[in-house]
Write an enzyme that holds these catalytic residues in place. Sequence first.
Site, short mmCIF file in Angstrom:
data_model
loop_
_atom_site.label_atom_id
_atom_site.label_comp_id
_atom_site.label_asym_id
_atom_site.label_seq_id
_atom_site.Cartn_x
_atom_site.Cartn_y
_atom_site.Cartn_z
N ASN A 1 -1.97 -3.66 2.45
CA ASN A 1 -3.30 -3.72 3.08
C ASN A 1 -3.38 -4.83 4.13
OD1 ASN A 1 -5.36 -1.73 1.93
ND2 ASN A 1 -4.25 -2.41 0.12
N MET B 1 -4.98 -10.47 -7.97
CA MET B 1 -5.09 -10.05 -9.36
C MET B 1 -5.76 -11.07 -10.28
SD MET B 1 -4.05 -7.07 -9.02
CE MET B 1 -3.89 -6.46 -10.70
N ASN C 1 -13.52 -6.80 -1.61
CA ASN C 1 -12.33 -6.40 -2.36
C ASN C 1 -12.06 -4.92 -2.12
OD1 ASN C 1 -10.25 -6.53 -4.42
ND2 ASN C 1 -11.67 -5.51 -5.82
N HIS D 1 -10.45 -1.63 -4.04
CA HIS D 1 -10.10 -1.21 -5.40
C HIS D 1 -9.65 0.26 -5.38
CE1 HIS D 1 -10.27 -1.12 -9.76
NE2 HIS D 1 -10.85 0.06 -9.65
C1 GRF Z 1 -4.19 -1.96 -3.70
O1 GRF Z 1 -3.92 -0.69 -4.19
C2 GRF Z 1 -5.58 -2.39 -4.06
O2 GRF Z 1 -6.46 -1.33 -4.26
C3 GRF Z 1 -5.39 -3.11 -5.36
O3 GRF Z 1 -4.13 -3.74 -5.24
C4 GRF Z 1 -3.31 -3.02 -4.35
C5 GRF Z 1 -2.73 -3.96 -3.35
O4 GRF Z 1 -1.71 -3.41 -2.60
N1 GRF Z 1 -6.49 -4.00 -5.61
P1 GRF Z 1 -1.06 -4.17 -1.39
O5 GRF Z 1 -0.56 -5.51 -1.90
O6 GRF Z 1 -2.11 -4.33 -0.33
O7 GRF Z 1 0.05 -3.29 -0.94
#
Ligand code: GRF
Length: 195
Positions: A16, A94, A111, A113
């Site tokens: 992300n 997390m 956030n 999710h």
């Molecule tokens: C994502 O799927 C988000 O929804 C969750 O953690 C994941 C993070 O993925 N909270 P990344 O580290 O951005 O690849």
Amino acid sequence: MNPLRLGILGSGKGSNFEAILDAIYAEELDAEIAVVLSDVEDSGILQKAMSKRIRAVYLDPGDYRTRLDPEVEEQMVRILQEENVNLVVLAGFMRILKEPMLEAFPRRIINIHPSLLPDYPGLEAWKQALEAGEKITGCTVHYVDAGIDTGEIIAQGEVDIFDDDTPETLLDRIQRAEHVVLPMVLKAFTDGTLP
Ligand code: GRF
């Protein structure tokens, strides 16, 4: 809020973070990533930030399992403030944020999710949806409050669940939706569409 100065918090691989950076590079998003913070020293998100010469900070979370040590959380606030961050993005972070962060950035922490909240909050939300026999799931961007995945919803993206989906194939499709929805929400902050 223009321009956006983002602080990104993550514990995982950082896809992300990359999607946000791609939107900035493509000039679709008028924002700057001021700093990336992580509670996981060898996380992909920190490595990716360093490779892009973005300030990347590891914060040793301390003895708690689900939150940061309060002093560490104060340190996080100080770093974000010294970088003049005006929006904090949790991209796979997390741990649960507590008063130091929530009070320093009221309605300025969002956030992403991997479910259509309020359904399936918490861990491995995509597995929960798959095991429940859902036909549709997705992702949600929401403001962060003191609860777990309970804050006001800003935007969602729907994802079909196919009969032959495994947790891995489903998560992959959800994440591709996240990479569209999250930059879109950030753009709404720069447009003034979101307060
Ligand atoms: C994502 O799927 C988000 O929804 C969750 O953690 C994941 C993070 O993925 N909270 P990344 O580290 O951005 O690849």
